[in-house]
Design a protein around this motif. Sequence first.
Motif, PDB file in Angstrom:
ATOM      1  N   GLU A 554      87.199  24.266  37.366  1.00 58.85           N
ATOM      2  CA  GLU A 554      86.639  23.158  36.583  1.00 58.85           C
ATOM      3  C   GLU A 554      85.980  22.118  37.491  1.00 58.85           C
ATOM      4  O   GLU A 554      84.937  21.533  37.138  1.00 58.85           O
ATOM      5  CB  GLU A 554      87.758  22.526  35.765  1.00 58.85           C
ATOM      6  N   ALA A 555      86.566  21.891  38.647  1.00 60.84           N
ATOM      7  CA  ALA A 555      86.054  20.865  39.563  1.00 60.84           C
ATOM      8  C   ALA A 555      84.804  21.309  40.319  1.00 60.84           C
ATOM      9  O   ALA A 555      84.115  20.480  40.923  1.00 60.84           O
ATOM     10  CB  ALA A 555      87.147  20.468  40.557  1.00 60.84           C
ATOM     11  N   ASP A 556      84.522  22.611  40.306  1.00 63.28           N
ATOM     12  CA  ASP A 556      83.358  23.138  41.016  1.00 63.28           C
ATOM     13  C   ASP A 556      82.114  22.913  40.155  1.00 63.28           C
ATOM     14  O   ASP A 556      81.875  23.624  39.171  1.00 63.28           O
ATOM     15  CB  ASP A 556      83.565  24.629  41.290  1.00 63.28           C
ATOM     16  N   LYS A 557      81.333  21.926  40.501  1.00 65.15           N
ATOM     17  CA  LYS A 557      80.145  21.567  39.729  1.00 65.15           C
ATOM     18  C   LYS A 557      78.879  22.206  40.292  1.00 65.15           C
ATOM     19  O   LYS A 557      77.764  21.829  39.918  1.00 65.15           O
ATOM     20  CB  LYS A 557      79.978  20.054  39.686  1.00 65.15           C
ATOM     21  N   SER A 558      79.048  23.187  41.145  1.00 65.72           N
ATOM     22  CA  SER A 558      77.887  23.844  41.750  1.00 65.72           C
ATOM     23  C   SER A 558      77.201  24.749  40.739  1.00 65.72           C
ATOM     24  O   SER A 558      77.678  24.944  39.614  1.00 65.72           O
ATOM     25  CB  SER A 558      78.327  24.673  42.959  1.00 65.72           C
ATOM     26  N   ASN A 559      76.094  25.326  41.155  1.00 69.49           N
ATOM     27  CA  ASN A 559      75.346  26.250  40.300  1.00 69.49           C
ATOM     28  C   ASN A 559      75.749  27.696  40.504  1.00 69.49           C
ATOM     29  O   ASN A 559      75.060  28.609  40.030  1.00 69.49           O
ATOM     30  CB  ASN A 559      73.839  26.090  40.561  1.00 69.49           C
ATOM     31  N   LYS A 565      82.723  31.187  41.341  1.00 65.52           N
ATOM     32  CA  LYS A 565      83.603  30.022  41.321  1.00 65.52           C
ATOM     33  C   LYS A 565      85.065  30.443  41.248  1.00 65.52           C
ATOM     34  O   LYS A 565      85.929  29.872  41.929  1.00 65.52           O
ATOM     35  CB  LYS A 565      83.257  29.118  40.138  1.00 65.52           C
ATOM     36  N   ILE A 566      85.349  31.423  40.420  1.00 65.79           N
ATOM     37  CA  ILE A 566      86.733  31.892  40.276  1.00 65.79           C
ATOM     38  C   ILE A 566      87.250  32.445  41.600  1.00 65.79           C
ATOM     39  O   ILE A 566      88.381  32.152  42.012  1.00 65.79           O
ATOM     40  CB  ILE A 566      86.814  32.952  39.154  1.00 65.79           C
ATOM     41  N   LEU A 567      86.438  33.227  42.278  1.00 66.69           N
ATOM     42  CA  LEU A 567      86.878  33.805  43.554  1.00 66.69           C
ATOM     43  C   LEU A 567      87.083  32.717  44.612  1.00 66.69           C
ATOM     44  O   LEU A 567      88.004  32.814  45.429  1.00 66.69           O
ATOM     45  CB  LEU A 567      85.847  34.822  44.042  1.00 66.69           C
ATOM     46  N   ALA A 568      86.242  31.698  44.576  1.00 61.51           N
ATOM     47  CA  ALA A 568      86.336  30.647  45.586  1.00 61.51           C
ATOM     48  C   ALA A 568      87.454  29.656  45.297  1.00 61.51           C
ATOM     49  O   ALA A 568      87.887  28.937  46.207  1.00 61.51           O
ATOM     50  CB  ALA A 568      85.000  29.907  45.678  1.00 61.51           C
TER      51      ALA A 568
END
Length: 710
Positions: A554-559, A565-568
Amino acid sequence: MLSNRPDIVSGGDALVQVIAPADVEASALRVSVDGRDVTSDFATRSDGRFYGLVTGLKVGANSVRADVAGKDAAVLTVTNFPIGGPVISGAQVKPWTCATKVAAPTATNPDLGEPLDEQCNIAAPVYRYQYRTLGGAFAVYNPDTPPAAGAIATITTDAGTTVPYIVRIERGVVNRGKYDLAYLAHPDDPKKEWRPWEASPSWNHKLFWKFGSGCEYGRAQVNPGSVLDDNALRRGFMVGSSELTQYGSHCNDVTSAETVIMLKEYITEKYGEIRYTMSDGGSGGAHQQNLHSANYPGLLQGIMPTQTFQDTWSVGREFADCGLLKRFYDVQDASAPGSYGQSDRTAISGHRYNQVCEGPANTNMASRTPFYMDPEIGAQGCGGQPGTWSLTNLGGIRCTLQDFNIAIFGPRDATGYARSPHDNTGVQYGLVGLNTGKVSAEKFVTLNEQVGGYDINGKWQPSRMVADPGAVEITHRSGRVAHARNLGNVAILDRRDFNIIEEHYDFRTWVIRNRLLKEFGDYGNQVIWRYKSNPPNLADRAFETMNQWLANVEADKSNKPLRAKILAAKPAAAVDSCWRADQGVWSTDATYCNVGADPSATSAVTGVGLDTLNTPTLDEWPVYRDTRVAAGEGLTSDIMKCQLKPMVRSDYLVSFTPLQWSRLQAVFPGGVCDYAKPGVAQEAPEPWQTFNGGPGGKPLGQVPVSARAL
């Protein structure tokens, strides 16, 4: 639309946001529904957005229009369905018995009053209360005569809000099923309601769904599963459950998904927007989590299955296989006792030993086979009732899995019986055992000659099963076999108990792992925690890990794409592990824990000859296989009907006599399974399928958006 897709709204309400051009004041906006002015329901809320709850939507299409005098207008078509359903699941099973009126209410079974209609709708939800004692237990709370404040525990949610640990539980009816929603009561007054733009500070806007186990065919209302989940509630989550998401009373994954869709909309419209949804559930609860994630992406963000089944129908093949194998062995034992020993049966089934398929373990597949295939056997208001199908009541209720899901599969012919996708044409039972020298050529030929199949009424037949026309296509195209394309976009934490003795065996978790690997080249969004004895605080550790994982996403606002995002975003504990009870630690040694995609099945062995038995030591974590993998299918175990190829001697690492070869050719006149090819009609399903247009399913397509008014 903030509460749901605009094309599948239910209950006559919708939470709608209007975004105006930068040069337009919100006070100048006018909102209407089919010409009816609803502007007064909208306002600029504390978060700066202009939105409101539109009510009174009619069943069918509604035109929601936002405009400013002299400016362009935007129109969104909102399609509303009854709160009793169906919304996407197609024709509802009948008969259906309401049980809203409770003659002797209890703290867990309140009276909802007489039903208003055949959909079991009620006048209004009812509420009950629990509180957490200082001793760490739940107890009944009466808001009119509450206990002393000092007797009630306090809790600080994961949003940092400290409140009394008082739980308010709402029970109502949606989609003909009873539901429960539990949440920390408003700290000002436990009975206080709130609106979606003024939520109680006790709720963190997260939802935890409880999916139930089993697989039965209920046709009457029952109670939902328990929502008193301390791990979720004390962190500030809302906890939800419905009887229609309990597979033990309602084994239809589309209806289950539909119910979650409808209740998430209801929650948003009554309580506020949901940040993300986590879920858990074992056995039948795992079926649902995998299938919903695969077929309705975005419905669940993080799943925590236990006693994993990868889905319902690829598992169903093996229940049929095990019933056939048990019958074959019983016949053999009657004529030639001991001719197929434990080592033979192990190699043929792929399991640790025959008990997994045949018993005598309580939870073995052969004992359950009739419950899924025999129309005269069932539970939860189906089998044994006066209206149940039989040879003397051909129009009665048929207690089979496919008949309970006839809205998905449709009828096979004029009988009205549902299509069945069961097929074992070309399947060479025990092929891997034959080619590894564990099953003799004669035993292999005899088995495949005599194993047979089941007819549409679950009765054994000497010929193999052939799927009804169109049934296999529907199974794959509609998503009844969980495909990994969308499973790769959900965080998965599988608490995998070490199970090698009954139907909830380990390998099913690795089936999901291999489906992910096939689709993405990795399985990074799936974490497996293995254990032979319960680790301390396992449920709490899993909940906290998943909660942190999703908060990081949720906090990852990147594109970046969602999967990236899930993996990171994986927290430190979100790693394949096994619990070393002898040392009291979690080991992350992938080799020791045997967590690779193609895990070893090697272990110590006891016994001799035909009675040999795999007997793992403390430090051995073998993973066995299933009947179809033991017949040569790949580790994705996802083919409902195989493509065929001609038999050639070079495929076998043994020599057959001319007579044996002739007998084998007679078993497979059309050829044998070619597992180098995809299965018949095996394709990735399009997501968000609806069956309202009839059996077979049709994807809803892209989410509708507003358009410039003409």
